[in-house]
Design an enzyme around this catalytic site. Structure first.
Site, mmCIF file in Angstrom:
data_model
loop_
_atom_site.group_PDB
_atom_site.id
_atom_site.type_symbol
_atom_site.label_atom_id
_atom_site.label_comp_id
_atom_site.label_asym_id
_atom_site.label_seq_id
_atom_site.Cartn_x
_atom_site.Cartn_y
_atom_site.Cartn_z
ATOM 1 N N PHE B 223 -4.202 -1.105 7.461
ATOM 2 C CA PHE B 223 -3.413 -0.800 6.269
ATOM 3 C C PHE B 223 -1.959 -1.111 6.580
ATOM 4 O O PHE B 223 -1.354 -0.505 7.466
ATOM 5 C CB PHE B 223 -3.541 0.668 5.848
ATOM 6 C CG PHE B 223 -2.791 0.957 4.571
ATOM 7 C CD1 PHE B 223 -3.432 0.888 3.349
ATOM 8 C CD2 PHE B 223 -1.432 1.263 4.583
ATOM 9 C CE1 PHE B 223 -2.751 1.118 2.156
ATOM 10 C CE2 PHE B 223 -0.730 1.491 3.404
ATOM 11 C CZ PHE B 223 -1.400 1.426 2.188
ATOM 12 N N ASP B 332 3.007 -2.393 13.582
ATOM 13 C CA ASP B 332 3.358 -1.628 12.382
ATOM 14 C C ASP B 332 3.266 -0.139 12.720
ATOM 15 O O ASP B 332 2.187 0.430 12.816
ATOM 16 C CB ASP B 332 2.379 -2.011 11.267
ATOM 17 C CG ASP B 332 2.534 -1.151 10.012
ATOM 18 O OD1 ASP B 332 3.261 -0.135 10.053
ATOM 19 O OD2 ASP B 332 1.906 -1.493 8.992
ATOM 20 N N LYS B 363 8.268 6.339 6.646
ATOM 21 C CA LYS B 363 7.722 7.715 6.690
ATOM 22 C C LYS B 363 8.584 8.688 7.508
ATOM 23 O O LYS B 363 9.665 9.069 7.072
ATOM 24 C CB LYS B 363 6.287 7.676 7.241
ATOM 25 C CG LYS B 363 5.286 7.111 6.250
ATOM 26 C CD LYS B 363 3.886 7.139 6.832
ATOM 27 C CE LYS B 363 2.829 6.652 5.888
ATOM 28 N NZ LYS B 363 2.318 7.698 5.005
ATOM 29 N N THR B 387 19.011 -5.595 -3.022
ATOM 30 C CA THR B 387 20.176 -4.852 -3.501
ATOM 31 C C THR B 387 20.522 -3.689 -2.570
ATOM 32 O O THR B 387 21.662 -3.558 -2.116
ATOM 33 C CB THR B 387 19.934 -4.307 -4.919
ATOM 34 O OG1 THR B 387 19.721 -5.409 -5.787
ATOM 35 C CG2 THR B 387 21.141 -3.502 -5.407
#
Lengths: 505, 505
Positions: B223, B332, B363, B387
């Site tokens: 994931f 990751d 997280k 941005t």
């Protein structure tokens, strides 16, 4: 509240005379309007720019840049700002330069800096807690979440759209809205959402039918973000896209009009017709080659691509083409949404016969997310989901922003001050046709072109040296993205400095 | 500070006896450790769960859900929480139920709820301003940005990685890290970054060579997020992927071990070998078919996919394969990073001969972003940009979190309490082998399997009814994701309730 000083008044007089000296097509009613406020909406705001270093960025910004570059790629850093000292429409940089900000963090500060109502929010301990207890909103929202959503995003929802999904940023908003379109499209194709085992198994390895060959139609010059789904539909600058794999999705021409519009009606109508024809051709072509167009995604004004506007008729007919071809119609209001065009949503200007299917937002809305028609609601949980799904503290601030926008009539203010800006820039365009042209805009969402990219860069640079912080977009446009608290006297300062800069080119 | 009540002490005694009644392979030194704290790290924390409604969600949560569903798709909503009243490791829901939270907003609350040090931050007016003046960080950072970064993200950077890019969420972190890999790979192929006109032109219409055919290798069960680039590398649950177009990128098997590990050494080594072989085969296959593998992306523990662990040797050899094939090696750490494994970064457990090329996070780090080797720095500005590029207020809170982690030895605490949890769950596994198995974990990043999906769901549901808020992952795992302030006495309450739940199955 502070009254305008002599400088301001004389600025207003200069503007009035310049307008009168123009082509004669502009009128001066806005200046004479009884609504014209000469008091700043943010008490204590400076009366004008004040530059203290010989050049900008000054030595402190340059030294900070050196530090930052040690740990973070910093080629795009322009200035280091002192956010504590910035106020209203004015930014103060770390060298003490004070600039009138008509760019506002790439159009993302609805009430400028340190607005007193937002500062006051933090007096409430319950709101303070919202800043440090970030929930997984899709599973465990706070007690007040439904009410907060109703008072904020739903209070300004585009007419006809009653369902919302929140996200953390503009790219995530578009990415998830795209997914929502694909799910809706496949659901229509299947006629139901009882997924087959083959679909469930094949999607896990990125194969059909679970991972279908579907496309979205986007436009040359578009900017929808930089994550890989969004980036496939972004076509504004090569440096954004180069070296990143992309999907083969159809790209149509966005109308590029000749200005002034009233002098080129026929050519611009012809431009609309050609672009719409290409859209329909591409849909047929991609449907035929087995990669059906599930949706059309478009900005109401192409912002990063150069502030390209489409006519109301263009958008009305584009929506009709989408409908006729079973494709969703998504309007990306990330840069246009939240009031800068004088309406909360730019597409409200278009007199569309019905609401767009999906409207995405971020920036001035402080949170990302999208509104959608009910038929786009996913049939199962966890199809559109992530850990944070936005953030309640943004919604709390947004709720207050919306209250202030209403209380201070900021949409009306934006409409009025936009007219002053447009008049003034048109007048300068008439005076300096060798330097600038093609002034265009809605509300304060305004741009004009430099005669070439180098001229544009020079105008933006010289404006900055003169104490005006603006931005470029596209190849040769200067764009204005002031906050909603940008008032006539700010416009006057801007026009004054722009005139000086153009006069010295 | 509150001293442990009688309930706690008797809980500790029960745990000690249960451990002793286990297989004998566990030792009880942790319980006897002089480090064992019996005072809560968050003053005023409740002494245990307290359920007041007959079932959960209670009537108030259910009524709120009805309201919310009017305006937002709400199938995934589990509970409405009262974040003001939640404290430390305890959540309070809108019905007044008080649960021990071992799930912490899908592992994203490093110090639990309303930690006094974080609340105190908001006393500083300058920090309050950071919450309402959100800059476009890539262009106009605040004066203190370099220092803030140094004191937060750089203070806990994985060894060997000295360059950082911040982002707003996990998906954006991975998306942009992927792009960084593609840019790096193409730069190596070209030997320079003087882009040709053909590259610049072709990328604008999503065609080669500007938009190259490149791929990333990911793993079944992985994931990495749900935006379209990430989703192509995500293979945990069909419902996340179904109906969304994906790229044809290689997917290798992630090792699935037999537990207990010490009883299946040979099979598990063989499993490593097979998986690594497949990785290398796929790289050759995709290189040969004209879609070279630019990078390998992997979680150090596959979290959403079911808490699947790989051996140190697996990760060491995987890194070697990446190196040998000129592919980047991305770890990751969105779910594993920030301390829950007892080290700041899970991959620090693997004894890799050198740093991974890129490490992504979000997280528990409060901000998204990624660390990278210097050779991955983009050669031009605006290649990786958006941005907001994250948010300074998150960094301010993170800086304080890191101080507290250090001051309170929370990594050590996590290691210790993780051992207690592992011992306790192992003992329960021995006692109830018909219900649970395959206990595995690092620090408090722990999972065990129910004997089947239905049993897992029952365990999670019954734990919740008993006042323990946990989560599921994969097909049949129960996962623990407590905060770093989760202490032995909390572990004891958890084990106690788990024993009751298992005894009643």
């Amino acid at each position: 509240m502070r009254m305008l000083g002599r400088h301001m008044v004389s600025g207003l007089q200069r503007h009035a005379s310049r307008t009168l000296a123009g082509t004669g097509v502009k009128n001066q009613t806005t200046l004479a309007s009884p609504d014209l406020k000469v008091e700043s909406l943010v008490p204590g705001e400076p009366s004008g720019p004040r530059m203290v270093t010989d050049s900008i960025p000054g030595p402190v910004s340059q030294s900070r840049l050196k530090d930052l570059n040690q740990i973070q790629p910093s080629q795009s850093i322009q200035l280091f700002l002192d956010y504590d000292r910035s106020l209203g429409n004015y930014i103060v940089d770390v060298d003490g330069n004070q600039l009138l900000d008509v760019y506002t963090q790439i159009s993302s500060m609805p009430l400028g800096y340190n607005h007193p109502n937002l500062l006051k929010l933090l007096d409430d301990p319950s709101i303070v807690k919202a800043f440090i207890n970030r929930p997984a909103l899709g599973a465990f929202p706070g007690a007040d979440w439904p009410e907060r959503l109703s008072n904020s995003l739903m209070a300004v929802a585009p007419p006809g759209l009653k369902t919302i999904t929140t996200m953390a940023c503009g790219s995530c908003s578009n990415e998830n809205a795209y997914k929502q379109i694909f799910m809706w499209y496949r659901s229509k194709q299947r006629g139901h959402d009882n997924f087959s085992q083959e679909e469930l198994d094949s999607c896990m390895i990125n194969q059909e039918p679970g991972s279908p060959q579907l496309s979205l139609l986007s436009f040359h010059g578009a900017f929808h973000g930089r994550t890989m789904g969004c980036l496939t539909t972004t076509h504004s600058k090569a440096i954004h896209k180069l070296d990143v794999p992309a999907m083969d999705w159809p790209i149509a021409r966005f109308p590029l009009y000749k200005y002034p519009l009233e002098e080129h009606t026929r050519e611009n109508q012809e431009e609309d017709r050609k672009c719409l024809e290409e859209v329909e051709d591409l849909i047929h072509q991609y449907n035929a080659k087995g990669m059906p167009v599930a949706g059309i995604v478009i900005e109401p004004i192409q912002a990063e691509g150069g502030d390209n506007h489409g006519s109301n008729e263009f958008f009305q007919q584009l929506q009709a083409i989408a409908k006729r071809n079973g494709a969703a119609f998504l309007i990306d209001e990330v840069q246009t949404g939240g009031g800068p065009t004088g309406k909360y949503w730019c597409h409200e200007h278009f007199d569309l016969p019905e609401a767009p299917d999906i409207v995405t937002f971020s920036k001035k809305m402080l949170t990302g997310g999208y509104y959608m028609k009910d038929e786009f609601r996913p049939s199962h949980g966890y199809r559109i989901y992530n850990t944070w799904m936005g953030e309640p503290s943004k919604i709390i601030v947004l709720e207050e922003v919306i209250k202030v926008v209403k209380r201070d009539n900021l949409l009306e203010n934006t409409k009025n001050v936009g007219e002053i800006l447009m008049q003034g820039i048109h007048a300068l365009e008439d005076k300096y046709p060798q330097h600038i042209n093609s002034t265009r805009g809605k509300g304060t969402f305004i741009a004009f072109n430099g005669k070439d990219p180098a001229t544009r860069d020079k105008i933006v640079g010289n404006l900055k040296a003169a104490g005006i912080h603006s931005g470029g977009c596209g190849e040769q446009a200067v764009r204005l993205r002031p906050a909603l608290i940008f008032q006539p006297h700010h416009a006057e300062i801007f026009l004054d400095k722009l005139e000086t800069v153009l006069g010295q080119l």
